[in-house]
Scaffold this active site. Structure first.
Site, PDB file in Angstrom:
ATOM      1  N   SER A  99      39.884  23.828  75.870  1.00 42.21           N
ATOM      2  CA  SER A  99      38.705  23.067  75.485  1.00 42.21           C
ATOM      3  C   SER A  99      38.613  22.712  74.020  1.00 42.21           C
ATOM      4  O   SER A  99      37.575  22.886  73.380  1.00 42.21           O
ATOM      5  CB  SER A  99      37.476  23.864  75.864  1.00 42.21           C
ATOM      6  OG  SER A  99      36.628  23.056  76.540  1.00 42.21           O
ATOM      7  N   ASP A 128      32.181  23.951  79.030  1.00 40.39           N
ATOM      8  CA  ASP A 128      32.920  24.159  77.777  1.00 40.39           C
ATOM      9  C   ASP A 128      31.996  24.130  76.575  1.00 40.39           C
ATOM     10  O   ASP A 128      32.102  24.955  75.667  1.00 40.39           O
ATOM     11  CB  ASP A 128      33.969  23.059  77.603  1.00 40.39           C
ATOM     12  CG  ASP A 128      34.831  22.912  78.828  1.00 40.39           C
ATOM     13  OD1 ASP A 128      34.845  23.844  79.641  1.00 40.39           O
ATOM     14  OD2 ASP A 128      35.479  21.869  78.958  1.00 40.39           O
ATOM     15  N   LYS A 150      43.635  14.512  80.584  1.00 35.89           N
ATOM     16  CA  LYS A 150      42.630  13.893  81.455  1.00 35.89           C
ATOM     17  C   LYS A 150      42.542  12.390  81.266  1.00 35.89           C
ATOM     18  O   LYS A 150      42.193  11.666  82.190  1.00 35.89           O
ATOM     19  CB  LYS A 150      41.251  14.462  81.123  1.00 35.89           C
ATOM     20  CG  LYS A 150      40.983  15.796  81.731  1.00 35.89           C
ATOM     21  CD  LYS A 150      39.483  15.980  81.865  1.00 35.89           C
ATOM     22  CE  LYS A 150      39.121  17.441  81.867  1.00 35.89           C
ATOM     23  NZ  LYS A 150      39.197  18.031  80.527  1.00 35.89           N
TER      24      LYS A 150
HETATM   25  P1  NG1 Z   1      39.146  21.483  80.363  1.00 35.24           P
HETATM   26  O1  NG1 Z   1      40.031  20.415  80.852  1.00 35.24           O
HETATM   27  O2  NG1 Z   1      39.828  22.768  80.284  1.00 35.24           O
HETATM   28  O3  NG1 Z   1      38.487  21.054  79.099  1.00 35.24           O
HETATM   29  C1  NG1 Z   1      37.422  20.856  82.345  1.00 35.24           C
HETATM   30  C2  NG1 Z   1      35.978  20.456  82.097  1.00 35.24           C
HETATM   31  C3  NG1 Z   1      34.991  21.577  82.420  1.00 35.24           C
HETATM   32  C4  NG1 Z   1      35.259  22.130  83.796  1.00 35.24           C
HETATM   33  C5  NG1 Z   1      36.746  22.516  83.912  1.00 35.24           C
HETATM   34  C6  NG1 Z   1      37.103  23.000  85.286  1.00 35.24           C
HETATM   35  C7  NG1 Z   1      35.749  18.824  80.287  1.00 35.24           C
HETATM   36  C8  NG1 Z   1      35.423  18.614  78.870  1.00 35.24           C
HETATM   37  N1  NG1 Z   1      35.783  20.076  80.706  1.00 35.24           N
HETATM   38  O4  NG1 Z   1      37.903  21.725  81.391  1.00 35.24           O
HETATM   39  O5  NG1 Z   1      33.673  21.092  82.310  1.00 35.24           O
HETATM   40  O6  NG1 Z   1      34.884  21.220  84.788  1.00 35.24           O
HETATM   41  O7  NG1 Z   1      37.587  21.421  83.625  1.00 35.24           O
HETATM   42  O8  NG1 Z   1      36.372  24.139  85.634  1.00 35.24           O
HETATM   43  O9  NG1 Z   1      35.957  17.878  81.011  1.00 35.24           O
HETATM   44 MG    MG Z   2      38.597  19.315  77.253  1.00 36.77          MG
END
Ligand code: NG1
Ligand code: MG
Length: 530
Positions: free
Chosen positions: A170, A216, A264
């Protein structure tokens, strides 16, 4: 007056766990002296927000179910001055000068930004977008507080981030939260409310093209040293610390990188954003079939305005309303178990549902369906796996409650509560681990957000003594988290080196950063330089 303000730290002991203070002191000195040499004067303050590791509760925050993350030591620091901007900004604008201590990777920029609008081009992947999204969110809040004539101040900024990008820890939420906090402080808000900061960081991050939940940002802002954070999103955002009981053997969390980059912004349409859409569609479908015709789900804070949690609430409210017997009342875990059964019976198609099939059940046209569910963020799919996604979400929400219950009632689960070091809590530790392993199974098989490399890291760790191992964060690469007895930490590390990392083409720095033992750390803070 902020109800629960972001703390102002006086020393690095206030910010970090004791094991981290020495190395952080060096890093902070470097940041301050670099600021001096770039901008010719000292910064006024440093804003800080950490990365996080999610302990349990994966891919359920955007369905508005509670999660249990913790903050880590790695963080984003923004050193800021508002006094020294050299060239005046153009008429009707203020100036942002922003640089990064890793200047070759993240080049410096200067922006003249009109008072009333912060432009962000989410189609280009540019590091300063994250600052701008925090800036935009903070300015919206300040304008609401101070009125439309509010004029933002110019800022000089130097950033130092240690959360690896795209590594599942994050970095983005840390960056956005630290940026929003910096803008608030720079514009004279002495007390920044944690809930306000978190909510604006959640919305801001959606501006850079990700349909994110709120885990996060909550973890980054609210966490408290020595504890995990139980975050709930409904009926409103709340977060409370949950402490780990003393166990024997003692427990450590190991975080291991897979070095499979999960971006992402590239894979959103087939991974993350698609899951958000599938969960919202599953909520709408279950509502259409299981609730009386025309039941409108309460408008909720989920990214697409409809969530599995919203369906859940409406369903049991109607059940209770329609039943006179008090035995109709189910506890939250019982409700979640019932929802797993209802999902199995209602969403029977393993192969997934087409847009036409879903639209027919919802009683809308395919165009309407697309407008409502798949237009804000592009997704690519022929079929939507509603059954699997809902099954994962309900069962994962239940595991979070079971994990929380084990932490909060260790005695009833066989762990010592009285700091009696001689009690063997292996069985208790293993129960915690079993829940993490069940999460990994569900992520791999049902939610389909793991990858072979993460599965392998988990298998290696379990063989070497981990109680529980799983992916953490969005998955499809990134990071994994492992609950390991303190006396097995070295064995697990060695096994990864031997069986995983040595077989990969990694730089010495990557090898160095591959595994961290992280203690639960503090959330956001402001450090006044003066
Ligand atoms: P990551 O990709 O680790 O930042 C994301 C989402 C979280 C949550 C998790 C899965 C963002 C900023 N964060 O985390 O809110 O959904 O995946 O549990 O998109
Ligand atoms: Mg992220």
């Amino acid at each position: 007056m902020a109800a629960d303000p972001v703390p102002h730290a006086r020393s690095l002991e206030d910010i970090y766990t004791h094991d981290a203070v020495a190395s952080q002191t060096k890093r902070w000195r470097h940041l301050l002296s670099e600021f001096q040499s770039i901008y010719g004067q000292a910064p006024d303050f440093v804003s800080r927000s950490p990365g996080r590791v999610n302990i349990i509760g994966e891919h359920i925050d955007y369905s508005l179910y509670s999660v249990l993350p913790m903050a880590i030591t790695a963080d984003v620091l923004l050193a800021v001055s508002t006094a020294g901007v050299q060239k005046p900004a153009k008429e009707g604008t203020y100036k942002i000068q922003i640089a990064n201590v890793q200047a070759s990777k993240f080049p410096a920029h200067e922006f003249d930004i009109p008072y009333d609008a912060v432009e962000i081009d989410a189609t280009v992947h540019e590091w300063t977008n994250y600052f701008k999204s925090g800036l935009r969110g903070a300015l919206e809040l300040l304008r609401r507080k101070r009125g439309p004539d509010f004029r933002p101040r110019s800022m000089q900024i130097l950033l130092d981030g240690t959360v690896p990008a795209g590594g599942g820890l994050s970095s983005s939420a840390a960056f956005v939260s630290a940026s929003a906090l910096a803008v608030m402080i720079a514009n004279g808000e002495e007390q920044v409310d944690k809930t306000e900061l978190t909510e604006l960081a959640i919305v801001s991050e959606r501006a850079v093209g990700v349909n994110s939940g709120g885990m996060d940002q909550s973890a980054s802002v609210f966490s408290k040293r020595g504890s995990a954070l139980f975050v709930s999103f409904s009926p409103k955002l709340t977060a409370r610390p949950v402490y780990f009981p003393k166990t024997n053997p003692e427990l450590a969390f190991l975080i291991a990188q897979s070095f499979v980059a999960a971006d992402k912004h590239v894979t959103g349409p087939i991974h993350y954003n698609l899951r958000v859409v599938e969960c919202s569609l599953a909520a709408a479908y279950l509502n259409a079939v299981l609730n009386p015709p025309g039941t409108q789900l309460p408008g909720d804070a989920a990214p697409l305005g409809i969530s599995l949690h919203g369906f859940h609430e409406a369903y049991f409210a109607l059940q209770e309303h329609n039943s006179s017997s008090s035995s109709a009342h189910k506890s939250l875990p019982e409700q979640l178990e019932a929802l797993v059964g209802l999902t199995r019976d209602t969403l029977t198609k393993e192969e997934g549902y087409t847009r036409e099939e879903i639209a027919a059940v919802l009683g809308v046209s395919v165009d309407d369906l697309n407008r409502r569910f798949t237009s804000r963020f592009p997704v690519r799919a022929e079929r939507f796996k509603l059954r699997q996604r809902a099954l994962h979400v309900f069962s994962e929400a239940l595991r979070v409650l079971q994990f929380l219950d084990l932490l909060e009632h260790p005695a009833s689960a066989g762990a010592s509560h009285d700091h009696n070091e001689t009690t063997d809590t292996t069985a208790y530790n293993q129960r915690l681990g079993d829940l993490l392993n069940a999460t990994q199974d569900s992520c791999r098989d049902v939610y389909e957000c793991s990858c072979p490399e993460i599965d392998e890291l988990c298998a290696i760790a379990r063989r070497a003594g981990s109680y529980g191992s799983r992916l953490t964060g969005a998955g499809w690469g990134g990071c994994s988290v492992h609950l390991v007895p303190a006396d097995k930490v070295a064995a697990v590390r060695d096994a990864w080196n031997r069986e995983y990392y040595s077989k990969r083409d990694l730089t010495p720095e990557q090898k160095e950063a591959a595994v961290v033992v992280s203690r639960p750390g503090n959330g956001s803070a402001v450090y006044l330089v003066a």
